[in-house]
Design an enzyme around this catalytic site. Structure first.
Site, PDB file in Angstrom:
ATOM      1  N   HIS A 295      42.365  40.466  24.369  1.00 35.04           N
ATOM      2  CA  HIS A 295      42.869  39.864  25.603  1.00 35.04           C
ATOM      3  C   HIS A 295      43.193  38.396  25.397  1.00 35.04           C
ATOM      4  O   HIS A 295      42.429  37.676  24.756  1.00 35.04           O
ATOM      5  CB  HIS A 295      41.809  39.928  26.704  1.00 35.04           C
ATOM      6  CG  HIS A 295      41.757  41.207  27.449  1.00 35.04           C
ATOM      7  ND1 HIS A 295      42.465  41.434  28.600  1.00 35.04           N
ATOM      8  CD2 HIS A 295      41.075  42.345  27.197  1.00 35.04           C
ATOM      9  CE1 HIS A 295      42.212  42.656  29.033  1.00 35.04           C
ATOM     10  NE2 HIS A 295      41.367  43.227  28.198  1.00 35.04           N
ATOM     11  N   HIS A 338      32.136  40.157  32.235  1.00 33.53           N
ATOM     12  CA  HIS A 338      32.246  38.700  32.150  1.00 33.53           C
ATOM     13  C   HIS A 338      31.145  38.021  32.957  1.00 33.53           C
ATOM     14  O   HIS A 338      30.773  38.474  34.031  1.00 33.53           O
ATOM     15  CB  HIS A 338      33.619  38.292  32.733  1.00 33.53           C
ATOM     16  CG  HIS A 338      34.028  36.891  32.425  1.00 33.53           C
ATOM     17  ND1 HIS A 338      34.984  36.221  33.161  1.00 33.53           N
ATOM     18  CD2 HIS A 338      33.631  36.034  31.468  1.00 33.53           C
ATOM     19  CE1 HIS A 338      35.157  35.018  32.668  1.00 33.53           C
ATOM     20  NE2 HIS A 338      34.338  34.864  31.640  1.00 33.53           N
ATOM     21  N   GLU A 344      34.874  32.713  40.928  1.00 44.09           N
ATOM     22  CA  GLU A 344      36.095  33.520  40.990  1.00 44.09           C
ATOM     23  C   GLU A 344      36.184  34.229  42.344  1.00 44.09           C
ATOM     24  O   GLU A 344      35.386  35.116  42.646  1.00 44.09           O
ATOM     25  CB  GLU A 344      36.112  34.562  39.871  1.00 44.09           C
ATOM     26  CG  GLU A 344      36.069  33.963  38.473  1.00 44.09           C
ATOM     27  CD  GLU A 344      36.115  35.022  37.383  1.00 44.09           C
ATOM     28  OE1 GLU A 344      36.496  36.178  37.691  1.00 44.09           O
ATOM     29  OE2 GLU A 344      35.761  34.711  36.234  1.00 44.09           O
ATOM     30  N   HIS A 368      32.833  36.349  42.949  1.00 42.79           N
ATOM     31  CA  HIS A 368      31.882  36.409  41.841  1.00 42.79           C
ATOM     32  C   HIS A 368      31.517  34.968  41.505  1.00 42.79           C
ATOM     33  O   HIS A 368      32.333  34.220  40.968  1.00 42.79           O
ATOM     34  CB  HIS A 368      32.500  37.134  40.640  1.00 42.79           C
ATOM     35  CG  HIS A 368      32.928  38.539  40.968  1.00 42.79           C
ATOM     36  ND1 HIS A 368      34.120  39.079  40.545  1.00 42.79           N
ATOM     37  CD2 HIS A 368      32.310  39.499  41.701  1.00 42.79           C
ATOM     38  CE1 HIS A 368      34.221  40.316  40.986  1.00 42.79           C
ATOM     39  NE2 HIS A 368      33.139  40.598  41.689  1.00 42.79           N
ATOM     40  N   HIS A 374      30.269  40.462  36.293  1.00 44.52           N
ATOM     41  CA  HIS A 374      31.248  41.294  36.984  1.00 44.52           C
ATOM     42  C   HIS A 374      32.161  41.942  35.956  1.00 44.52           C
ATOM     43  O   HIS A 374      32.144  41.583  34.773  1.00 44.52           O
ATOM     44  CB  HIS A 374      32.045  40.491  38.010  1.00 44.52           C
ATOM     45  CG  HIS A 374      32.733  39.286  37.431  1.00 44.52           C
ATOM     46  ND1 HIS A 374      32.068  38.099  37.182  1.00 44.52           N
ATOM     47  CD2 HIS A 374      34.013  39.079  37.032  1.00 44.52           C
ATOM     48  CE1 HIS A 374      32.913  37.215  36.666  1.00 44.52           C
ATOM     49  NE2 HIS A 374      34.104  37.790  36.563  1.00 44.52           N
TER      50      HIS A 374
END
Length: 440
Positions: A295, A338, A344, A368, A374
């Site tokens: 990613h 994560h 977030e 979050h 999460h």
């Protein structure tokens, strides 16, 4: 009266613009900002979005040429705050993953609610008096603002409509902002919102800073949100006396105040400068993504950033997750599990979010908090861990976004009482161990 289909815009981000209503050609003074006598008998008024002595690259100001200056109003008086607040001590800290079902929009039969009375503060941090921090608001309304406008002395509003279009009249002209678009109304700008039915959306408010385009670094000169795709209104004015009084609502130090005046505040015949409202269509975002494996971090989806004094760390970023191709080899393609030193907050404009197709709905939200774990729900993990990896379109027909902040956000009392999904944690309960010590 200006028709929606006749609205025009100028393009560019942070440009030096100039505009005059075509009904009054030559309204902009020639060669100076503040002549002894302005054309058409107008008043010159400067709106400063930065200190006079800021470096040229960050100096923001516009000159407005108006029928009457904005100072022509009665004294401001405190008014009902509704659900608007910056008191982050209303509730105890809560580190849990939080999810909200779609925020309820009142019907006109329940109560007529315009943009101002429909503002609800969900969470935030910092303090407008110290000019550092942010707030996240939800707006739900069903009625247009009639003979009243809003002005925020605390900071900038980044407005994300989710349901229903907004026709926003500003001192600089008009903006039509539809779901799939955003707009930014910067500090001190007066505006009024017309709606066309039940309307809902999200607002990111930042104190003491302005949104910027993120630096591109190794990406190069092009990509992400391109400056030319940002649109600024052209000058439009109304010379209208209001016998029953026009109400100017000001948000100042987190409180609402109202003042009366006898005329419309949208009496700017011409203007020039680089401090303006603007809008942006999210489908114009040029996505950058991996074409090999693993990613790239979600920062590559940043549309606008509100920088802090620490390099590379934002008070607030506005990030989107638009339709795109996924081609990464030997990679778990959805967002990874994560824990983050940032907060977030996510919202969904339409469709479904790839990491949680159930439960996270358009008009809802998740939060979050810092270091709160999460990631994908169990169904997404199992499906994506075993699927055949081929080039595929991701997020087609959807649009999710994130307000990300380096600040630790506190949730308001209204936020903990409104539409909270108390079963959110259950989406991870089916996750099971696949560990096998004898198999790599």
């Amino acid at each position: 009266m200006q028709r929606i289909e006749d609205l025009k815009y100028m393009s560019g981000f942070g440009n030096e613009f100039s505009s005059e209503d075509p009904r009054c050609p030559g309204a902009l003074p020639k060669g100076q900002n503040n002549p002894q006598s302005c054309p058409y008998g107008l008043y010159a008024e400067q709106l400063s979005g930065s200190a006079f002595t800021c470096p040229r690259s960050t100096n923001r100001r516009s000159w407005l040429y108006r029928i009457l200056p904005s100072v022509c109003h009665k004294p401001f008086q405190p008014m009902d705050q509704g659900y608007l607040t910056h008191n982050w001590n209303e509730t105890a800290p809560d580190p849990n993953q939080l999810r909200w079902k779609p925020f309820e929009i009142p019907t006109t039969s329940q109560r007529k609610t315009d943009f101002i009375t429909g503002l609800h503060t969900l969470c935030g941090a910092g303090e407008p008096r110290s000019r550092n921090g942010l707030a996240i608001h939800i707006f739900t309304c069903n009625t247009s603002m009639i003979n009243r406008c809003f002005s925020n002395s605390d900071g900038d509003f980044l407005i994300v409509p989710q349901q229903g279009s907004l026709l926003i009249t500003t001192e600089f002209g008009k903006l039509l902002v539809e779901p799939g678009e955003i707009c930014v109304i910067q500090e001190g700008m007066r505006f009024s919102v017309e709606v066309f039915g039940e309307t809902r959306g999200y607002i990111l408010e930042v104190y003491g800073i302005h949104f910027e385009l993120p630096d591109l670094g190794p990406i190069g000169a092009n990509g992400l949100a391109n400056p030319r795709d940002f649109l600024v209104p052209v000058a439009w004015y109304e010379d209208r006396q209001v016998a029953e009084g026009y109400t100017v609502v000001s948000k100042y130090q987190g409180k609402l105040f109202a003042a009366q005046q006898s005329c419309s505040p949208f009496n700017v015949v011409a203007w020039h400068g680089n401090y303006t409202p603007y809008k942006y269509k999210l489908s114009n975002f040029m996505v950058i993504n991996t074409v090999s494996f693993d990613h790239a971090d979600p920062s590559i989806f940043t549309v606008l950033t509100g920088k802090s004094t620490q390099p590379g760390v934002a008070v607030a970023d506005f990030v989107i997750f638009p339709p795109r191709w996924a081609v990464a080899n030997n990679t778990f393609r959805p967002p990874y599990y994560h824990r983050n030193c940032m907060s977030e907050f996510m919202g969904l404009i339409k469709g479904t979010y790839e990491a949680k197709e159930q439960g996270f709905l358009p008009g809802g939200a998740t939060l979050h908090s810092m270091m709160t774990p999460h990631g994908p729900d169990a169904e997404c993990f199992e499906k994506s861990s075993t699927s055949k990896l081929e080039p595929e379109r991701v997020a087609e027909g959807t649009m999710a976004f994130m307000f990300e902040s380096s600040l630790s956000l506190a949730v308001t009392k209204w936020g903990l009482q409104s539409c909270l999904d108390k079963d959110y944690y259950k989406c991870w309960e089916p996750l099971k161990s696949h560990f096998n010590a004898k198999q790599k």
